[in-house]
Design an enzyme around this catalytic site. Structure first.
Site, PDB file in Angstrom:
ATOM      1  N   ASP A   6       0.776  -1.255   0.000  1.00  0.00           N
ATOM      2  CA  ASP A   6       0.000   0.000   0.000  1.00  0.00           C
ATOM      3  C   ASP A   6       0.808   1.306   0.000  1.00  0.00           C
ATOM      4  O   ASP A   6       1.807   1.411   0.709  1.00  0.00           O
ATOM      5  CB  ASP A   6      -0.858   0.095   1.271  1.00  0.00           C
ATOM      6  N   TRP A  32       5.774 -10.381   1.095  1.00  0.00           N
ATOM      7  CA  TRP A  32       5.377  -9.601   2.267  1.00  0.00           C
ATOM      8  C   TRP A  32       6.123 -10.100   3.508  1.00  0.00           C
ATOM      9  O   TRP A  32       6.326 -11.301   3.685  1.00  0.00           O
ATOM     10  CB  TRP A  32       3.862  -9.739   2.475  1.00  0.00           C
ATOM     11  N   GLU A  35     -10.513  -2.285   4.388  1.00  0.00           N
ATOM     12  CA  GLU A  35      -9.159  -1.798   4.635  1.00  0.00           C
ATOM     13  C   GLU A  35      -8.998  -0.390   4.051  1.00  0.00           C
ATOM     14  O   GLU A  35      -9.775   0.038   3.191  1.00  0.00           O
ATOM     15  CB  GLU A  35      -8.126  -2.741   3.994  1.00  0.00           C
TER      16      GLU A  35
HETATM   17  C1  FRU Z   1      -3.900  -3.589   2.719  1.00  0.00           C
HETATM   18  C2  FRU Z   1      -3.296  -4.031   4.028  1.00  0.00           C
HETATM   19  C3  FRU Z   1      -3.636  -3.060   5.139  1.00  0.00           C
HETATM   20  C4  FRU Z   1      -2.511  -3.249   6.112  1.00  0.00           C
HETATM   21  C5  FRU Z   1      -1.333  -3.495   5.190  1.00  0.00           C
HETATM   22  C6  FRU Z   1      -0.302  -4.428   5.739  1.00  0.00           C
HETATM   23  O1  FRU Z   1      -3.260  -4.090   1.609  1.00  0.00           O
HETATM   24  O2  FRU Z   1      -3.707  -5.337   4.351  1.00  0.00           O
HETATM   25  O3  FRU Z   1      -4.909  -3.250   5.698  1.00  0.00           O
HETATM   26  O4  FRU Z   1      -2.322  -2.150   6.942  1.00  0.00           O
HETATM   27  O5  FRU Z   1      -1.870  -4.023   3.991  1.00  0.00           O
HETATM   28  O6  FRU Z   1       0.830  -4.458   4.930  1.00  0.00           O
END
Ligand code: FRU
Length: 515
Positions: free
Chosen positions: A53, A77, A235
């Protein structure tokens, strides 16, 4: 020990306890040529490693900041940091050292940033307005232990326009009473109530808070449990006011990303049009409206404090369905181009449009084709060498046509307007590398277009080495999609399926690389 010495020692000890966490020494960003296979040429991507994000979008002193969810040790990730880049023109970007590192309270999840002009936070001691970042702490230990209160909200500040950051000693500023998904705070200054307003998401709804100083927050209200799409977790919210073009009305817009549950699968971005009175957001809207029907525009938010109050949006150009497996090697993921958001009236309805910033036009260089009239009824073929990375603009009275992008390996991407079904279709099933994960290339993607009007359609397409962004009617209908052709597409074939109407290809222009 004398009383004064004792008091002094106590004070020093206390100051030590207040863990005023200064971020770690800066790691310089890595160099890269930006010419690797699939590397976006005019979209933002990190030099290396994993990005998701956009975070902390804020303009300050001539600089647009782009922070982003970043894992500097792998291309999947992992423990989240805030990566950082800056731009003076929203076209070219300079990579900066990592801004926020995980600490004992947790990983640094998504959030926003504001310019605290009146120093309401009291963080500034040098007359400079502090930049304050508001983010989610995600405690891995809490999550692993099966607790539900592992996400809290924290803040950090910078007194040198984002170069260095200090976390607030009193974090978290919003604790958690046991809501498992409780994150992604977006803050703005609400003039009418002279307060900061914070929106965050709590699983299936949004929560609003207010504060005078960015440190003490009062819960105001909730929105959305029974409205909009609920196929997944909510989100990355964003709340802002916009004028409705051609009227003297203003409306509030609440953007909510949702994963899964998007119209073409996985992650997507819905929005609500309504009102906000400083306490509550209300909207009559029951059904979701989608900001983008493509599969690759997620977690987007808008800039705070832009010079002329423009609403500039950037989204993460990926989808949690397959984001971790896309076939890049050195880095993973890119952002959409920055887009301006507006509200337009369409009949009785108000829609949120998103359209590339005008500034991006500086990247158009030599013309590859111009003013080409494609005959009606014919299957006209236009072969454009070096299509590669380009901006394509066309106008069509035809409501049945197909654009085929192709390379020498016969990998193709097809865009089709189907008037009988009032649908626009993206077919990337044969677009190149598609089988790294079945969700990526297993089906066509559809965008309903309401009743097509009688007039012509204007289409703008941005094609980069691993994405396509299609904007119809100045951003009323938008599809953003990732693609991984083995070689860039060099040919465009235009097929007109209508006997009566013509298609005018205004121009195809090469887009310069920004790197
Ligand atoms: C959205 C999300 C958010 C979170 C972040 C973690 O893609 O899941 O809700 O803060 O990514 O990386």
């Amino acid at each position: 020990m004398k009383t004064s010495t004792l008091l002094f020692t106590l004070a020093v000890l206390l100051m030590g306890c207040k863990d005023r966490v200064k971020e770690k020494p800066n790691k310089e960003p890595k160099e890269t040529t930006y010419t690797e296979q699939y590397r976006p040429q005019f979209h933002f991507s990190p030099p290396e490693k994993w990005m998701n994000d956009p975070n902390g979008l804020v303009y300050n002193q001539g600089v647009y900041h782009l922070f982003y969810q970043y894992y500097p040790d792998d291309i999947v990730w992992g423990p989240m940091h805030w990566g950082h880049a800056t731009s003076k023109d929203m076209v070219h970007w300079e990579h900066k050292p990592i801004a926020l590192y995980p600490d004992e309270r947790g990983l640094i999840f998504s959030g926003s940033a504001v310019v605290d002009k009146n120093n309401t936070s009291g963080f500034s001691n040098n007359g400079e307005a502090p930049l304050v970042a508001i983010f989610t702490y995600h405690s891995m230990e809490g999550e692993k232990a099966g607790r539900t209160d592992f996400q809290t909200q924290g803040i950090a500040y910078s007194l040198d326009n984002g170069e260095t950051w200090t976390k607030y000693e009193g974090n978290p500023v919003i604790g958690n009473n046991g809501i498992k998904d409780f994150r992604d705070p977006k803050v703005f200054w609400h003039k009418d109530s002279q307060k900061w307003i914070l929106t965050l998401v709590a699983g299936d709804h949004a929560k609003f808070y207010a504060s005078k100083n960015l440190k003490d927050w009062e819960h105001l209200s909730d929105f959305g449990k029974t409205q909009g799409a609920h196929g997944g977790v909510w989100e990355c919210p964003d709340l802002f006011r916009l004028p409705v073009e051609g009227t003297d009305e203003e409306k509030w817009v609440l953007i909510i990303s949702i994963n899964p549950g998007a119209p073409n699968g996985g992650s997507g971005t819905q929005y609500f049009i309504g009102d906000f009175d400083g306490q509550k957001f209300t909207s009559d809207q029951k059904e979701p409206k989608w900001l983008d029907y493509g599969t690759d525009n997620y977690a987007g938010i808008t800039y705070n404090n832009t010079p002329n109050d423009e609403r500039i949006f950037i989204g993460w150009m990926s989808n949690w369905d397959y984001a971790r497996n896309t076939p890049t090697q050195k880095w993973r993921s890119a952002m959409t181009v920055p887009r301006e958001l507006s509200l337009k009236k369409m009949g009785d309805d108000i829609v949120l449009t998103n359209y590339p910033l005008k500034q991006l036009e500086v990247l158009t260089s030599h013309v590859l084709a111009e003013n080409v009239q494609m005959g009606s009824g014919a299957s006209d073929t236009l072969v454009v060498d070096g299509l590669n990375q380009s901006q394509i603009e066309l106008e069509t009275a035809s409501k049945n046509f197909t654009l085929i992008f192709k390379n020498d390996l016969d990998e193709t991407l097809e865009l089709t307007m189907d008037a009988n079904n009032n649908t626009f279709i993206v077919d990337r099933t044969k677009s190149g590398s598609v089988d790294f994960q079945s969700e990526f290339g297993n089906k066509k993607h559809f965008m309903p277009m309401g009743m097509l009007n009688d007039g012509t359609h204007k289409i703008k397409i941005l094609l980069d080495w691993s994405s396509i962004e299609v904007f119809m009617n100045e951003g009323v209908y938008v599809m953003t999609e990732q693609l991984f052709p083995t070689e860039p597409y060099n040919t465009l074939i235009v097929q007109n399926g209508s006997d009566e109407s013509e298609i005018r290809l205004e121009s195809i222009k090469h887009m310069e690389s920004v790197w």
